[in-house]
Every structure is written in C-alpha cells, then in structure tokens.
Design an enzyme around this catalytic site. Structure first.
Site, short mmCIF file in Angstrom:
data_model
loop_
_atom_site.label_atom_id
_atom_site.label_comp_id
_atom_site.label_asym_id
_atom_site.label_seq_id
_atom_site.Cartn_x
_atom_site.Cartn_y
_atom_site.Cartn_z
N PHE A 1 -7.12 -0.68 -6.29
CA PHE A 1 -6.29 -1.86 -6.01
C PHE A 1 -5.46 -1.71 -4.75
CE2 PHE A 1 -3.18 -0.50 -9.68
CZ PHE A 1 -2.77 0.59 -8.95
N GLU A 2 -4.86 -2.82 -4.33
CA GLU A 2 -4.17 -2.95 -3.03
C GLU A 2 -5.12 -2.63 -1.87
OE1 GLU A 2 -1.52 -4.38 -3.01
OE2 GLU A 2 -0.02 -3.66 -4.42
N GLY A 3 -6.39 -2.99 -2.05
CA GLY A 3 -7.41 -2.68 -1.07
C GLY A 3 -8.09 -1.38 -1.41
N ARG B 1 0.82 -1.21 0.00
CA ARG B 1 0.00 0.00 0.00
C ARG B 1 0.86 1.26 0.00
NH1 ARG B 1 -4.17 -3.04 4.06
NH2 ARG B 1 -5.47 -3.91 2.39
#
Length: 383
Positions: free
Chosen positions: A364-366, A245
């Site tokens: 993306f990446e949460g 992140r």
C-alpha cells in the site's frame, strides 16, 4: 523497545516519552486480543487524539501539534512497534488531513481542520478503485456538478479504504471531467446519505482496523466540500502520498524494531549445546544484520523527513524510504521467525503476526515496484 533517539528539542524528547507511556499502557495490553478476534478497538483513537498524537505534523493554530515531520514519524514508529494496525491508521488519518490543510481555503480549514487534528473526527483516504490502484489516473468514480449549484452527485465504487465505515470523513478523489486532468478532491462526510460500505476485507494482517470498499449511490456533497480546484485532484493526491509514504516507512521501521527486539530477547534466553543461542556466531551475525537493517531504514526515513521539514524536494527520498523500510520489515520479521524456530511459527509469540503485517507494507501507499518507478523517473529528470 528502547531506541536511543536523536531528537531536535527537549519538547520532542518529552513527546516520545509520553508516546511510549501511552503505547505501553493502551496499545500493548490490547493488541493480541483485538488482532486475534478481528475486532475494532473502540475509543482508542479518541484516547490518542486527546493526548495530541493525531495532529502532530500540523500547526498549533488549527489544533495540531506543531511538530517537525521527523518527530511525528518517530512517534509513529513507537506506536507501530506496539500495534502496527493502529500506527497505520494514524498515518492514514494524517494523510487524509493533508488535502484540506494544503489546498483548502481559509474558511474550509477554520471550519473542519481543528476537529480533525484534535482527533475528534477520524479520517480515511479514498483514492483507489477496484480497477485503479497504482494507475490513479484511471479513476471512474464520478462527481457530477449539479446545474443548480447545490454541489456534486457522487456515483461509483472506491476500494481499499483504511478505517472504511469507521471514519468520520474521507479525502475522496472522483472524476469531474474526462482525462488525467479531470479528477477532483472532496472532503466527504462519512455519514453522507447514499454512501455505504462493504464488509471488511479478510486480510492477512492488520485485522483490528477495517479495510473496506465504499459504494457511492448518487450521494450529494455540498459545493464547499470541493478541495482545491476542479481537475486538481491528482496533484493533491500525489502531494499527499509523498508524505504518506514516509508514514508507512516509519510504521515499517517500528514493526521491524519490534521483531528485532523479540528475536534478541529470545536469543538471550534460549540455550542450545550449553550456550545461549545468541552466542553462536551464525545466529549472532543474523541478529547483527537485522539490527543494521533497522538502523538503516530509520536513517533513510529521517533523511527524507528532514528534507521535507527544510522545504526541500523529497519525493524521491520518500519513495526510497518507503521501499527500503518496508523491504527491511519483510526481511527482519521473516528472520525473527527463523530465530525463534518452531515457536516463531506459532501464535504463542508475536513474530508470526509481525511477518504477516509486514507484507502489506510493501504494497500500500504505492507498491514497491511503483516506488522504483518514482525513483528512476527522479533520476531521469535530475540527469
């Protein structure tokens, strides 16, 4: 882009200078062509690897650069300001190396890690599935241990893989038992028999680096491809994502900086009513807000990185950095289009591409909604 960076060592300053030189020479002249044609920049990641830019955050003993995370992230930001897709793929490669470095055995690391960190092999991260994005515990791709001890038979579908079909290895997460504690991590070769890939997704942005689904049709992975213990997969995945992140936060900040630079350049050149448009207070204040937001995003990811470098908890700060930096990128790129007016809406200028590229960084990446969940849970535990 000429950010006045506060770097911890002269070596780090030299590294940033090298990165800018490579980015201006290898990335800037090629980005428009490859993004417009949606073609992969063959050989580019080999060049970055040979320059030592693909393993910066890992120790030199394994072929890495031995740099603090705060320096690695600023390198990533410099790349993103020239070509967001390449920077994101570099961040994903660093993410894909994390499970092996952090949870692998000494033998596994000696065998595979040097080629990965030196950029001789490029990696992908294979966690998401069509029905399991934010809910990683819902994975259904199976890894069945063979009775003869030969390894694990992988069956199922994975989705949203950056560098899918191009990477030489994947950090693969698959189910070895029922329940949330039944997911395991594997270092899977990209040429495994029984592994195939779908057509690249037709994306809004980041078009030069493919994002694909992967289809595992009973592919056999050797037993030594298991990273960590069976059932440790979610722990491994989440520990990697905290660092990943921060990579996306740095990429988003670089993208926002590029949009700010383009808007400032245009505002200093364009005139209306006999004055440069930058001299009109309404537009000047807009640019000031954009600059303040980019500075704040950079400060936020650097704070989280420094906590990581000191060995302190940084999960909540990483989520905050990802949330703030990617929202900033979306706002600043949108404002850059506004500054350029009608020209900003055309492909004659890059700001429309920046705006398209910024959107995925909120996802993306949460997703940023998941980041808020992580932050709120962190506050709850703290209380």
């Amino acid at each position: 882009m000429d950010v006045d960076r506060l770097l911890p060592t002269p070596e780090a300053a030299d590294l940033i200078a090298l990165t800018r030189e490579i980015a201006d020479k290898e990335l800037s002249p090629r980005v428009n062509e490859h993004e417009a044609a949606e073609t992969y920049p063959e050989g580019l990641f080999t060049t970055l690897g040979q320059a030592g830019l693909l393993g910066l955050a890992y120790p030199e003993e394994y072929g890495g650069g031995g740099q603090p995370y705060e320096v690695y992230l600023q390198v990533l930001e410099e790349l993103a300001a020239r070509w967001a897709a390449v920077a994101v793929a570099t961040s994903v490669h660093t993410l894909a190396c994390h499970p092996l470095y952090t949870f692998g055995t000494a033998e596994q690391k000696e065998r595979w890690l040097p080629a990965m960190l030196e950029g001789r092999t490029i990696g992908g991260y294979s966690l998401s599935e069509p029905q399991a994005g934010s809910d990683a515990a819902a994975l259904s791709c199976k890894a069945e241990r063979q009775d003869d001890g030969s390894g694990y038979r992988i069956t199922g579908t994975k989705a949203w893989i950056t560098h899918g079909g191009k990477a030489a290895f994947y950090a693969l997460f698959a189910r070895t038992a029922p329940g949330s504690h039944g997911i395991s991590c594997f270092l899977a070769p990209g040429d495994a028999e029984g592994l195939s890939f779908g057509a690249p997704e037709r994306k809004m942005g980041l078009q030069a680096v493919p994002t694909t689904s992967a289809y595992w049709d009973g592919a056999l992975l050797d037993a030594d491809r298991l990273i960590g213990d069976e059932g440790q997969g979610l722990q491994i995945a989440f520990s990697a994502l905290d660092s990943g992140r921060l990579g996306i936060a740095a990429c988003a900040t670089g993208l926002a900086q590029a949009a700010l630079d383009a808007a400032v350049d245009y505002a200093n050149e364009r005139t209306t009513f006999g004055r440069r448009i930058v001299d009109h207070q309404g537009l000047g204040f807009l640019l000031a807000d954009m600059a303040a937001a980019v500075d704040a995003a950079r400060a936020t990811y650097l704070d989280a990185a420094r906590r990581r470098d000191l060995g302190r908890p940084f999960s909540r700060q990483a989520s905050a950095a990802k949330l703030i930096a990617t929202d900033t990128a979306m706002k600043v790129t949108t404002d850059a289009v506004q500054v350029l007016g009608g020209y900003g809406y055309t492909r004659e200028f890059p700001v429309e591409r920046y705006m398209r590229e910024a959107k995925i960084m909120q996802i993306f990446e949460g997703t940023n909604q998941i980041q808020r969940l992580v932050i709120s849970r962190g506050l709850s535990r703290q209380a």
